[in-house]
Design a protein around this motif. Sequence first.
Motif, PDB file in Angstrom:
ATOM      1  N   ASN A 158       2.425  -7.378   5.365  1.00  0.00           N
ATOM      2  CA  ASN A 158       1.941  -6.024   5.106  1.00  0.00           C
ATOM      3  C   ASN A 158       3.115  -5.095   4.860  1.00  0.00           C
ATOM      4  O   ASN A 158       4.067  -5.061   5.645  1.00  0.00           O
ATOM      5  N   PHE A 159       3.039  -4.342   3.767  1.00  0.00           N
ATOM      6  CA  PHE A 159       4.107  -3.418   3.402  1.00  0.00           C
ATOM      7  C   PHE A 159       3.495  -2.056   3.133  1.00  0.00           C
ATOM      8  O   PHE A 159       2.600  -1.922   2.308  1.00  0.00           O
ATOM      9  N   ALA A 160       3.977  -1.038   3.856  1.00  0.00           N
ATOM     10  CA  ALA A 160       3.542   0.341   3.626  1.00  0.00           C
ATOM     11  C   ALA A 160       4.720   1.141   3.109  1.00  0.00           C
ATOM     12  O   ALA A 160       5.863   0.966   3.556  1.00  0.00           O
ATOM     13  N   ALA A 161       4.461   2.021   2.154  1.00  0.00           N
ATOM     14  CA  ALA A 161       5.533   2.828   1.573  1.00  0.00           C
ATOM     15  C   ALA A 161       6.195   3.699   2.623  1.00  0.00           C
ATOM     16  O   ALA A 161       7.412   3.907   2.613  1.00  0.00           O
ATOM     17  N   SER A 162       5.397   4.212   3.554  1.00  0.00           N
ATOM     18  CA  SER A 162       5.947   5.036   4.624  1.00  0.00           C
ATOM     19  C   SER A 162       6.873   4.203   5.505  1.00  0.00           C
ATOM     20  O   SER A 162       6.518   3.111   5.965  1.00  0.00           O
ATOM     21  N   GLY A 163       8.080   4.693   5.722  1.00  0.00           N
ATOM     22  CA  GLY A 163       9.046   3.992   6.550  1.00  0.00           C
ATOM     23  C   GLY A 163       9.846   2.939   5.806  1.00  0.00           C
ATOM     24  O   GLY A 163      10.619   2.200   6.416  1.00  0.00           O
ATOM     25  N   SER A 164       9.683   2.848   4.477  1.00  0.00           N
ATOM     26  CA  SER A 164      10.403   1.858   3.685  1.00  0.00           C
ATOM     27  C   SER A 164      11.447   2.542   2.809  1.00  0.00           C
ATOM     28  O   SER A 164      11.634   3.758   2.852  1.00  0.00           O
ATOM     29  N   SER A 165      12.079   1.760   1.942  1.00  0.00           N
ATOM     30  CA  SER A 165      13.081   2.309   1.021  1.00  0.00           C
ATOM     31  C   SER A 165      12.460   3.228  -0.026  1.00  0.00           C
ATOM     32  O   SER A 165      13.176   3.920  -0.746  1.00  0.00           O
TER      33      SER A 165
ATOM     34  N   PHE B 152       0.832  -1.204   0.000  1.00  0.00           N
ATOM     35  CA  PHE B 152       0.000   0.000   0.000  1.00  0.00           C
ATOM     36  C   PHE B 152       0.871   1.260   0.000  1.00  0.00           C
ATOM     37  O   PHE B 152       1.658   1.482   0.919  1.00  0.00           O
ATOM     38  N   TYR B 153       0.677   2.074  -1.046  1.00  0.00           N
ATOM     39  CA  TYR B 153       1.360   3.356  -1.167  1.00  0.00           C
ATOM     40  C   TYR B 153       0.461   4.511  -0.714  1.00  0.00           C
ATOM     41  O   TYR B 153       0.886   5.651  -0.744  1.00  0.00           O
ATOM     42  N   GLU B 154      -0.774   4.195  -0.336  1.00  0.00           N
ATOM     43  CA  GLU B 154      -1.703   5.212   0.144  1.00  0.00           C
ATOM     44  C   GLU B 154      -2.350   4.735   1.431  1.00  0.00           C
ATOM     45  O   GLU B 154      -2.437   3.528   1.691  1.00  0.00           O
ATOM     46  N   ALA B 155      -2.836   5.699   2.225  1.00  0.00           N
ATOM     47  CA  ALA B 155      -3.502   5.367   3.475  1.00  0.00           C
ATOM     48  C   ALA B 155      -4.771   4.573   3.205  1.00  0.00           C
ATOM     49  O   ALA B 155      -5.462   4.792   2.212  1.00  0.00           O
ATOM     50  N   SER B 156      -5.074   3.631   4.087  1.00  0.00           N
ATOM     51  CA  SER B 156      -6.271   2.824   3.946  1.00  0.00           C
ATOM     52  C   SER B 156      -6.624   2.202   5.289  1.00  0.00           C
ATOM     53  O   SER B 156      -5.738   1.767   6.025  1.00  0.00           O
ATOM     54  N   THR B 157      -7.896   2.183   5.596  1.00  0.00           N
ATOM     55  CA  THR B 157      -8.386   1.481   6.780  1.00  0.00           C
ATOM     56  C   THR B 157      -9.187   0.263   6.366  1.00  0.00           C
ATOM     57  O   THR B 157      -8.820  -0.875   6.650  1.00  0.00           O
TER      58      THR B 157
END
Length: 311
Positions: free
Chosen positions: A72-79, A48-53
């Motif tokens: 689970n992988f979020a763009a925030s906090g990643s490379s 996920f590159y965008e916020a989602s609930t």
Amino acid sequence: MNHLLSIEELDRGAIERVVAQAARFAEVSDREIKKVPTLRGRMVLNLFYEASTRTRSSFELAAKRLSADVVNFAASGSSVEKGESLKDTVLTLCAHKPDAIVLRTPWAGSAALVSRWCTAAIVNAGDGKHEHPTQALLDVYTLIQRLGALDGAHIWIVGDVAHSRVARSNILAFQRMGATVTVAGPPTLIPREISALGCEVRFTLEQLGEADVIYALRLQSERMTEPWLPSLREYAAHYQINRRRLHPRQLVMHPGPVNRGVELSGEVVDSPQALVAAQVEAGVVVRMAVLYELLSGTHAPLRAAPEPQLA
């Protein structure tokens, strides 16, 4: 199905198959132990590159209820924050050999691109303003549970159609299932080309009474790069679905999150006519059905397709 990239790829039979499977999984959700071993040993990666609930949590829950391993992988906090491209991120994660990747990005066409970069089944969980196919499938499921069928139903989609990936997917899905679709909203928020999808266009709610189902869309301010409306107050005055505009026989839907007091009044959100909570509940079983369709059998070879471009 090899992937789920767009509602355009699904005929009525395919949609009905997902809905029927979701209904069977709904029975599992009512059990004390809400798990089946169907996808044991399979890996589902949520990227996920965008916020989602709602979408992210329901995909995670769906995969876990099918006994799949979930990453689970979020763009925030990643490379990604260090400048890593979508392609390099996908290739890195595909080295872990996931069986399916659930992808949400702000770029139209990204899911189709990713489907060419790895052998995993790709589920489009929203690609920019393009499509959100599983939202459309869960909306169809929700309405069928309530109405029995969509044939002959009149569905109005009201609000920010221009920035909504849900609108495009739902127009296609509702029509495939036999409904008549009308989109309504301010002229600035209705794309000129939307009628090419076969829907009617209205710029006022004067004829809203003809609708059996009213599907309100959120104003997506995060995608608006210029002023599209004079004010939220003026938008609500002309397009808010409230008790004054809502007929007792009509049903109300919304993809969430709801801006109370803008697209829907608080009393409508909390009314028995609102199916918002039912849509959230449907999200898990429909996404279980999608993962089941993609991963329960032998995964077929990827179909050849022209190289898509990010928008």
